[in-house]
Design an enzyme around this catalytic site. Structure first.
Site, PDB file in Angstrom:
ATOM      1  N   GLU A 140      -7.311 -10.996  -0.704  1.00  0.00           N
ATOM      2  CA  GLU A 140      -7.410 -11.403  -2.335  1.00  0.00           C
ATOM      3  C   GLU A 140      -7.527 -10.119  -3.157  1.00  0.00           C
ATOM      4  OE1 GLU A 140      -6.047 -14.011  -3.173  1.00  0.00           O
ATOM      5  OE2 GLU A 140      -6.569 -15.581  -1.646  1.00  0.00           O
TER       6      GLU A 140
HETATM    7  C1  LIG Z   1      -8.898 -12.324   8.019  1.00  0.00           C
HETATM    8  C2  LIG Z   1      -7.650 -12.187   6.693  1.00  0.00           C
HETATM    9  C3  LIG Z   1      -7.239 -13.233   6.104  1.00  0.00           C
HETATM   10  C4  LIG Z   1      -5.895 -13.004   5.008  1.00  0.00           C
HETATM   11  N1  LIG Z   1      -5.539 -14.054   4.336  1.00  0.00           N
HETATM   12  C5  LIG Z   1      -4.237 -13.837   4.011  1.00  0.00           C
HETATM   13  C6  LIG Z   1      -3.426 -14.835   3.282  1.00  0.00           C
HETATM   14  O1  LIG Z   1      -4.065 -15.990   3.472  1.00  0.00           O
HETATM   15  N2  LIG Z   1      -2.412 -14.591   2.545  1.00  0.00           N
HETATM   16  C7  LIG Z   1      -1.932 -13.371   2.514  1.00  0.00           C
HETATM   17  O2  LIG Z   1      -0.987 -13.105   1.891  1.00  0.00           O
HETATM   18  N3  LIG Z   1      -2.602 -12.213   2.982  1.00  0.00           N
HETATM   19  C8  LIG Z   1      -3.827 -12.456   3.460  1.00  0.00           C
HETATM   20  N4  LIG Z   1      -4.580 -11.547   4.216  1.00  0.00           N
HETATM   21  C9  LIG Z   1      -3.991 -10.361   3.766  1.00  0.00           C
HETATM   22  C10 LIG Z   1      -4.819  -9.375   2.837  1.00  0.00           C
HETATM   23  O3  LIG Z   1      -4.843  -9.682   1.462  1.00  0.00           O
HETATM   24  C11 LIG Z   1      -4.662  -7.836   2.862  1.00  0.00           C
HETATM   25  O4  LIG Z   1      -5.028  -7.487   4.069  1.00  0.00           O
HETATM   26  C12 LIG Z   1      -5.165  -6.996   1.941  1.00  0.00           C
HETATM   27  O5  LIG Z   1      -4.576  -7.233   0.619  1.00  0.00           O
HETATM   28  C13 LIG Z   1      -5.006  -5.397   2.069  1.00  0.00           C
HETATM   29  O6  LIG Z   1      -3.740  -5.330   2.431  1.00  0.00           O
HETATM   30  P1  LIG Z   1      -3.597  -4.193   3.671  1.00  0.00           P
HETATM   31  O7  LIG Z   1      -4.251  -4.845   4.839  1.00  0.00           O
HETATM   32  O8  LIG Z   1      -2.144  -4.161   3.901  1.00  0.00           O
HETATM   33  O9  LIG Z   1      -4.209  -3.013   3.396  1.00  0.00           O
HETATM   34  P2  LIG Z   1      -3.524  -1.444   2.478  1.00  0.00           P
HETATM   35  O10 LIG Z   1      -2.890  -2.090   1.260  1.00  0.00           O
HETATM   36  O11 LIG Z   1      -2.935  -0.972   3.430  1.00  0.00           O
HETATM   37  O12 LIG Z   1      -4.947  -0.979   2.087  1.00  0.00           O
HETATM   38  C14 LIG Z   1      -5.689  -0.035   3.054  1.00  0.00           C
HETATM   39  C15 LIG Z   1      -6.726   0.660   2.095  1.00  0.00           C
HETATM   40  O13 LIG Z   1      -6.131   1.435   0.888  1.00  0.00           O
HETATM   41  C16 LIG Z   1      -6.520   1.030  -0.325  1.00  0.00           C
HETATM   42  N5  LIG Z   1      -5.445   1.117  -1.032  1.00  0.00           N
HETATM   43  C17 LIG Z   1      -4.102   0.450  -0.904  1.00  0.00           C
HETATM   44  N6  LIG Z   1      -3.431   0.601  -2.339  1.00  0.00           N
HETATM   45  C18 LIG Z   1      -4.293   1.226  -3.225  1.00  0.00           C
HETATM   46  C19 LIG Z   1      -4.065   1.719  -4.731  1.00  0.00           C
HETATM   47  N7  LIG Z   1      -3.203   1.294  -5.046  1.00  0.00           N
HETATM   48  N8  LIG Z   1      -5.432   2.252  -5.199  1.00  0.00           N
HETATM   49  C20 LIG Z   1      -6.353   2.420  -4.419  1.00  0.00           C
HETATM   50  N9  LIG Z   1      -6.645   1.796  -2.830  1.00  0.00           N
HETATM   51  C21 LIG Z   1      -5.588   1.305  -2.384  1.00  0.00           C
HETATM   52  C22 LIG Z   1      -7.125  -0.406   0.083  1.00  0.00           C
HETATM   53  O14 LIG Z   1      -8.028  -0.726  -0.983  1.00  0.00           O
HETATM   54  C23 LIG Z   1      -7.601  -0.240   1.388  1.00  0.00           C
HETATM   55  O15 LIG Z   1      -8.955   0.280   1.299  1.00  0.00           O
HETATM   56  C24 LIG Z   1      -5.673 -11.541   5.030  1.00  0.00           C
HETATM   57  C25 LIG Z   1      -6.223 -10.508   5.552  1.00  0.00           C
HETATM   58  C26 LIG Z   1      -7.361 -10.831   6.724  1.00  0.00           C
HETATM   59  C27 LIG Z   1      -7.484  -9.630   7.323  1.00  0.00           C
END
Ligand SMILES: Cc1cc2nc3c(=O)[nH]c(=O)nc-3n(C[C@H](O)[C@H](O)[C@H](O)COP(=O)(O)OP(=O)(O)OC[C@H]3O[C@@H](n4cnc5c(N)ncnc54)[C@H](O)[C@@H]3O)c2cc1C
Length: 590
Positions: free
Chosen positions: A432
């Site tokens: 989220e």
């Molecule tokens: C168990 C689990 C359940 C989930 N359930 C859902 C679901 O039901 N529906 C759904 O759609 N998604 C879901 N997700 C996905 C989740 O919302 C994303 O993993 C999350 O939003 C982060 O995206 P990412 O994993 O691609 O990380 P990235 O976006 O690649 O982020 C990696 C790091 O970079 C940082 N970062 C990235 N961009 C910025 C920025 N602009 N400024 C500062 N820092 C930044 C982040 O804070 C993080 O520390 C789920 C994930 C997990 C692991």
């Protein structure tokens, strides 16, 4: 919980709002009792089963959830819990979000992984209700409110996590009002399960001529099974679960990879207008972000309760500075254990109060008869959502970790349960919107955009409480008031700095975004505990309420003021002076 609901969040006032006639004191008391019973007797015993067994078996495209979960879900829906705060038009009970918040905290505390299904369904209902056509609402909402069909939220793709502008899933119009979707979504919570006969996916995708970026994203309803005109289930839609992730925690919650359109396209129905999908998804996300903040409160409360029980029981060492003879004593007598338990307790109480006060503002924002009041409450809620999400979840990490520390070596051993809370809590700062994303929202949209207007109005409210505390006859309340005043002054000074720096030195402002979020979490927590202390002092003066409970409220607020609030001034320094150091080392030097 009752103290926070009635004394801090103003449940009586909320229950007077038009549309909440059903929320009488008797009904509220009965709902809290019944929820507590269900959480303790049905959900909580399954928490450890879910952790051990997990939801990782994919058989013929369907996930087998752990033993007992499907039956518990049926009972959950039969008892009407799914529709507690949902509109009566679609079979819900239309009760205040504030009451739903207390109930939801119990669900999260007793079994976080179980409750995620209902939580995401709530968000999906909200989006369809606010932006869907009447035919979409009639077709899907009654079954979703009843819990017969669940809802999911499909944002994430391999290349699109925090940055939803990168969403690539395609939605091709078919000329008959429907669309065909093609693409892959990952990490979809309860994207597949065996609780319900149908799953209603809310999916972000792009139509062929959509503009680049977030302004070209639309929202679609894509059911697992198509629904016939008479409401019965029709053909299987072209959306398949191809795998289930193995995770650090929340093992009982299936995390699915979903493939759309491998066999010609998954039938989808547009929600609202094309290219406005992110706006609608934000409706769902705001509620979901608030709920994830509550997950932090619930899991931290459980970790705290477990740690207290262990600390009373575990005998080790002789206590210092107290005459207890030569005998070894329970560890709860050691000052350092007290420090840890007080940190856990004060943080949990602060987070809960901040979340419930925000929930009351949500009810006022939607139900208050005066439009100006609705607007004011709305602005407050918007400001508080990233704080509730970002700070409660980060604090829960610390509380769950302290929970392990209080247990010593046994905390690291799975059988005590402390380790599960720690593992389960780890996801909540990520999904989220990560803490970094919440912090960007707080400094950008919620502070810089209105030149700090809402932030300063919240600071003014806190200053009033600090003044009442400082003017109080009780010496302890005076100290709480002085510390709160120092802390809110620190927050106020950073608002001005953020407003100036956001445009002028954007990278430095963003480098301080998470500390800025933390600072607001700390200060709003102090605000609510300060209010609690004032109310408790009045009860003590009037001889009303449970005196021991009221004294503990003041002692907890005093601990927060003495030991946690002083961090506000150092956070302010980090925010305003730390940016250049954060960014000084070049990327290729790491
Ligand atoms: C168990 C689990 C359940 C989930 N359930 C859902 C679901 O039901 N529906 C759904 O759609 N998604 C879901 N997700 C996905 C989740 O919302 C994303 O993993 C999350 O939003 C982060 O995206 P990412 O994993 O691609 O990380 P990235 O976006 O690649 O982020 C990696 C790091 O970079 C940082 N970062 C990235 N961009 C910025 C920025 N602009 N400024 C500062 N820092 C930044 C982040 O804070 C993080 O520390 C789920 C994930 C997990 C692991």
């Amino acid at each position: 919980m009752r103290f926070v609901l009635t004394e801090l969040a103003g449940l009586d006032q909320v229950a007077q709002l038009p549309g909440f006639d059903e929320a009488t004191p008797d009904v509220v008391a009965a709902i809290l009792e019944e929820a507590a019973k269900f959480a303790a007797t049905v959900m909580s015993p399954l928490n450890v089963v879910g952790d051990r067994e997990g939801a990782k078996r994919l058989e013929d495209g369907t996930v087998r959830t752990p033993p007992g979960f499907k039956d518990a879900y049926r009972q959950f829906c039969d008892n009407g819990w799914n529709g507690l705060t949902k509109s009566t038009e679609y079979g819900g009970q239309g009760l205040p979000i504030l009451l739903g918040t207390a109930v939801e905290e119990m669900w999260h505390a007793s079994n976080l992984a179980f409750n995620l299904c209902a939580m995401l369904t709530q968000g999906a209902i909200e989006s369809i209700e606010l932006a869907g056509t009447s035919s979409l609402k009639d077709k899907f909402l009654p079954k979703m409110v009843a819990g017969a069909w669940s809802g999911t939220m499909n944002l994430t793709e391999p290349q699109a996590g925090s940055d939803l502008a990168a969403v690539r899933t395609k939605a091709i119009p078919q000329g008959d009002g429907t669309y065909k979707l093609q693409g892959q979504k990952i990490f979809i919570t309860y994207g597949e399960q065996d609780y319900t006969e149908n799953i209603i996916h809310l999916v972000l995708a792009r139509t062929p001529d959509a503009p680049e970026g977030v302004k070209g994203i639309s929202l679609f309803v894509v059911p697992k099974f198509l629904v016939n005109a008479d409401g019965s289930l029709g053909a299987r839609n072209d959306v398949l679960c191809t795998s289930i992730e193995h995770k650090l925690g929340i093992h009982a919650s299936p995390t699915a990879v979903l493939v759309y359109g491998d066999h010609g396209g998954a039938v989808g129905y547009l929600v609202g207008e094309e290219n406005h999908g992110l706006e609608y998804m934000f409706i769902m996300m705001n509620l979901a972000r608030f709920s994830v903040g509550l997950e932090g409160v619930g899991i931290a409360e459980r970790a705290y309760q477990r740690a207290v029980a262990y600390a009373r029981d575990r005998v080790q060492g002789k206590v210092v500075g107290m005459d207890k003879g030569a005998k070894a004593t329970p560890i709860i007598e050691h000052p350092d254990i007290r420090r840890m338990l007080m940190t856990m307790r004060a943080n949990v109480e602060a987070m809960r109060a901040v979340a419930y006060v925000t929930a009351a503002a949500m009810d006022n924002a939607s139900h208050h008869p005066d439009p100006a009041a609705r607007k004011r409450h709305h602005a407050f809620v918007d400001f508080m959502i990233p704080i509730v999400k970002g700070c409660s979840t980060e604090t829960a990490q610390q509380v769950a970790s302290l929970g392990i520390q209080v247990h010593g070596g046994m905390g690291f051993i799975e059988e005590t349960g402390a380790a599960q809370h720690y593992r389960d809590a780890r996801i909540i700062t990520i999904y989220e919107g990560t803490t970094g994303i919440q912090a960007n929202d707080l400094i950008g949209r919620k502070t810089a955009r209105d030149a700090g207007a809402v932030a300063k109005s919240v600071a003014s409210e806190i200053e009033k409480v600090a003044k009442d505390l400082s003017n109080h006859a009780d010496a302890s309340l005076k100290v709480i008031g002085a510390r709160l005043q120092e802390a809110v002054a620190a927050a106020r000074s950073t608002v001005d700095w953020v407003v100036l720096s956001f445009g002028a030195n954007t990278r430095a402002a963003h480098a301080g975004a998470v500390p800025y979020l933390e600072l607001w979490g700390l200060v709003t927590g102090g605000w609510q505990l300060g209010r609690a202390a004032l109310i408790a002092a009045k009860h003590l003066h009037d001889g009303t309420g449970d005196a021991r409970f009221m004294k503990a409220k003041i002692q907890t607020a005093r601990y927060y003021a003495d030991c946690l609030l002083p961090h506000a001034t150092s956070l302010a320094r980090t925010i305003t002076e730390g940016g250049d150091s954060v960014l000084a080392v070049a990327a290729d030097q790491f």
